[in-house]
Design an enzyme around this catalytic site. Structure first.
Site, PDB file in Angstrom:
ATOM      1  N   THR A 108      19.450  -8.766  -3.936  1.00 17.92           N
ATOM      2  CA  THR A 108      20.816  -9.280  -4.004  1.00 17.92           C
ATOM      3  C   THR A 108      20.818 -10.600  -4.755  1.00 17.92           C
ATOM      4  OG1 THR A 108      21.501  -8.160  -1.992  1.00 17.92           O
ATOM      5  CG2 THR A 108      22.697 -10.180  -2.556  1.00 17.92           C
ATOM      6  N   HIS A 156      20.044   2.525   1.392  1.00 16.85           N
ATOM      7  CA  HIS A 156      19.518   1.327   2.069  1.00 16.85           C
ATOM      8  C   HIS A 156      19.434   1.609   3.574  1.00 16.85           C
ATOM      9  CE1 HIS A 156      18.516  -2.683   3.017  1.00 16.85           C
ATOM     10  NE2 HIS A 156      19.345  -3.337   2.225  1.00 16.85           N
ATOM     11  N   ASN A 215      16.475  -3.385   6.905  1.00 21.24           N
ATOM     12  CA  ASN A 215      16.983  -4.758   7.083  1.00 21.24           C
ATOM     13  C   ASN A 215      18.163  -4.924   8.037  1.00 21.24           C
ATOM     14  OD1 ASN A 215      15.017  -5.205   5.238  1.00 21.24           O
ATOM     15  ND2 ASN A 215      16.346  -5.773   3.536  1.00 21.24           N
ATOM     16  N   TYR A 236      20.894  -3.070   8.473  1.00 17.74           N
ATOM     17  CA  TYR A 236      22.222  -2.611   8.050  1.00 17.74           C
ATOM     18  C   TYR A 236      22.556  -1.280   8.734  1.00 17.74           C
ATOM     19  CZ  TYR A 236      21.843  -6.598   4.982  1.00 17.74           C
ATOM     20  OH  TYR A 236      21.694  -7.883   4.513  1.00 17.74           O
ATOM     21  N   ASN A 263       8.631  -2.327  10.477  1.00 18.24           N
ATOM     22  CA  ASN A 263       7.789  -3.087  11.413  1.00 18.24           C
ATOM     23  C   ASN A 263       8.212  -4.545  11.558  1.00 18.24           C
ATOM     24  OD1 ASN A 263       6.779  -4.049   8.955  1.00 18.24           O
ATOM     25  ND2 ASN A 263       4.720  -4.306   9.790  1.00 18.24           N
TER      26      ASN A 263
HETATM   27  C1  LIG Z   1      16.917 -13.089  -2.950  1.00 18.06           C
HETATM   28  C2  LIG Z   1      16.585 -11.826  -2.202  1.00 18.06           C
HETATM   29  C3  LIG Z   1      17.484 -10.796  -2.169  1.00 18.06           C
HETATM   30  C4  LIG Z   1      17.184  -9.592  -1.515  1.00 18.06           C
HETATM   31  N1  LIG Z   1      18.075  -8.559  -1.561  1.00 18.06           N
HETATM   32  C5  LIG Z   1      17.751  -7.362  -1.029  1.00 18.06           C
HETATM   33  C6  LIG Z   1      18.622  -6.243  -1.183  1.00 18.06           C
HETATM   34  O1  LIG Z   1      19.678  -6.323  -1.823  1.00 18.06           O
HETATM   35  N2  LIG Z   1      18.242  -5.081  -0.615  1.00 18.06           N
HETATM   36  C7  LIG Z   1      17.067  -4.942   0.081  1.00 18.06           C
HETATM   37  O2  LIG Z   1      16.773  -3.851   0.576  1.00 18.06           O
HETATM   38  N3  LIG Z   1      16.213  -5.996   0.220  1.00 18.06           N
HETATM   39  C8  LIG Z   1      16.529  -7.176  -0.334  1.00 18.06           C
HETATM   40  N4  LIG Z   1      15.634  -8.224  -0.250  1.00 18.06           N
HETATM   41  C9  LIG Z   1      14.282  -7.980   0.280  1.00 18.06           C
HETATM   42  C10 LIG Z   1      13.324  -7.695  -0.884  1.00 18.06           C
HETATM   43  O3  LIG Z   1      13.618  -6.460  -1.503  1.00 18.06           O
HETATM   44  C11 LIG Z   1      11.859  -7.632  -0.401  1.00 18.06           C
HETATM   45  O4  LIG Z   1      11.767  -6.677   0.614  1.00 18.06           O
HETATM   46  C12 LIG Z   1      11.356  -8.966   0.132  1.00 18.06           C
HETATM   47  O5  LIG Z   1      11.693 -10.036  -0.765  1.00 18.06           O
HETATM   48  C13 LIG Z   1       9.841  -8.943   0.324  1.00 18.06           C
HETATM   49  O6  LIG Z   1       9.195  -8.597  -0.882  1.00 18.06           O
HETATM   50  P1  LIG Z   1       8.515  -9.696  -1.836  1.00 18.06           P
HETATM   51  O7  LIG Z   1       7.496 -10.421  -1.009  1.00 18.06           O
HETATM   52  O8  LIG Z   1       7.889  -8.914  -2.956  1.00 18.06           O
HETATM   53  O9  LIG Z   1       9.596 -10.620  -2.276  1.00 18.06           O
HETATM   54  C14 LIG Z   1      15.936  -9.448  -0.855  1.00 18.06           C
HETATM   55  C15 LIG Z   1      15.036 -10.525  -0.862  1.00 18.06           C
HETATM   56  C16 LIG Z   1      15.336 -11.687  -1.529  1.00 18.06           C
HETATM   57  C17 LIG Z   1      14.315 -12.797  -1.563  1.00 18.06           C
END
Ligand SMILES: Cc1cc2nc3c(=O)[nH]c(=O)nc-3n(C[C@H](O)[C@H](O)[C@H](O)COP(=O)(O)O)c2cc1C
Length: 363
Positions: free
Chosen positions: A26, A173, A176, A178, A229
């Site tokens: 997002t 989705h 998280n 939702y 988890n």
């Molecule tokens: C700025 C931001 C926006 C995110 N938006 C979404 C989203 O729209 N949908 C989703 O399923 N997860 C979202 N996440 C979670 C990420 O997809 C991801 O699971 C999380 O950042 C961990 O992965 P990473 O360590 O590679 O960042 C978001 C995370 C961040 C930091």
């Protein structure tokens, strides 16, 4: 033989040239009407070398979208707004699926324009995002059978719209905290009808959504994401291994070609101490492809693939600050860190201005 991050991967109808996937992020750069803006086309095109881009979470309906400046896919203007985005990604050689989002009880009525809906009438902990800043979540209405039917149709319409907008497929989705997660887990779903109680019942909403979306656009273009988890936004389960093993069996029956799991191994990005990983329990029951996510860099992604559970790795934050992440991982270059203050700030700063490796080296 073990696959490498740079081997191709088939996810149903989608052919990925590599296994470095961009996780959904997002970024809050759409208009208040949830119509994508032109800068989004450039942002996604900069990242088109990903094996697959999963779009930022995208609302399936006004009622289901509670994040300021997040995009939607429920009307014609939004479809038109997405077309330049998908087109730019394709012209840059990439592939992109739309993450379909209903936030359930996490939608504030200021944005959703009605009382939010959930599996049960339990108020989420914490505050909602609104255009006037954070406001406490409100008590949702427990969905009636009619509500569920309507929402399932909203998912199908959004999937149809995604294809019209040029997306290569969708990701539902289910992560998280939702709406899909609010039905799946017994910390949020206290229903006594056929959508609550036993695991089979708690999976029913997910099942109906997947079936409707698969019927609409073909199951070969459908994937789903979970965060099994971790405790996110007040949603957890007393037995995630049992729940998500059953989910894997159901997805196998439904022939969903791929799953992405935000499966944390450390408390950093997950917001809570993760419980045991569930992917080892899901793997034997599911013959589709599994992507794992959370806190990976190049070396740890390679190591995870070598364990033989994951078929690919998705990267979230690294893709914000490294548009050429695939190249950087391939050559072992260091990864740039992102600026959290611009994650959701709107505008081009912290959005379009992260340099590619050669630009960073030339500077
Ligand atoms: C700025 C931001 C926006 C995110 N938006 C979404 C989203 O729209 N949908 C989703 O399923 N997860 C979202 N996440 C979670 C990420 O997809 C991801 O699971 C999380 O950042 C961990 O992965 P990473 O360590 O590679 O960042 C978001 C995370 C961040 C930091």
């Amino acid at each position: 033989m073990m696959s490498s991050l740079f081997d191709p991967l088939q996810l149903g109808a989608l052919h990925l040239p590599n296994r470095v996937v961009m996780a959904p992020l997002t970024r809050a750069r759409a208009g208040r009407d949830a119509v994508p803006t032109p800068i989004m086309a450039e942002y996604y095109a900069q990242r088109a070398s990903a094996g697959l881009i999963i779009s930022e979470a995208t609302g399936i309906s006004r009622e289901g979208l509670g994040w300021p400046n997040a995009p939607g896919l429920w009307n014609e203007a939004q479809v038109e707004g997405w077309k330049p985005v998908t087109d730019a990604v394709h012209r840059a050689g990439g592939r992109i699926v739309a993450q379909l989002w209903h936030m359930g009880r996490l939608v504030h009525p200021d944005l959703g324009e009605t009382t939010p809906i959930s599996s049960s009438a339990i108020t989420a902990p914490g505050d909602a995002h609104t255009y006037e800043g954070k406001k406490p979540y409100v008590e949702p209405k427990a969905a009636t059978a009619e509500d569920i039917h309507r929402i399932v149709l909203d998912y199908a319409r959004a999937a149809r719209n995604a294809i019209s907008a040029g997306f290569d497929g969708v990701q539902i989705h289910g992560a998280n905290g939702y709406l899909v997660d609010q039905f799946l887990r017994n910390g949020a779903n206290l229903r006594g009808d056929r959508y609550g109680g036993w695991i089979d019942n708690r999976m029913r909403f997910m099942d109906e959504v997947i079936s409707a979306v698969g019927t609409e656009i073909g199951m070969s273009r459908v994937g789903i994401r979970f965060s099994p988890n971790i405790l996110v936004q007040g949603v957890e389960d007393t037995n995630p291994i049992a729940l998500f093993t059953a989910v894997a069996q159901r997805l196998e029956q439904l022939q969903v070609p791929w799953i992405e799991l935000r499966e944390a191994h450390q408390p950093t990005s997950a917001g809570s101490i993760p419980t045991e990983p569930v992917s080892p329990s899901m793997r034997p029951h599911y013959s589709g492809k599994i992507l794992l996510n959370s806190d990976y860099d190049g070396p740890s992604a390679r190591a995870r693939l070598a364990e033989g559970i994951a078929d690919g790795i998705s990267f979230g934050r690294p893709f914000i600050s490294n548009p050429d992440l695939v190249h950087r991982i391939a050559v072992g270059a260091p990864l740039a860190n992102g600026d959290e203050s611009t994650f959701y700030s709107g505008g081009v700063e912290g959005y379009l201005d992260y340099p590619r490796l050669e630009e960073a080296q030339a500077a």
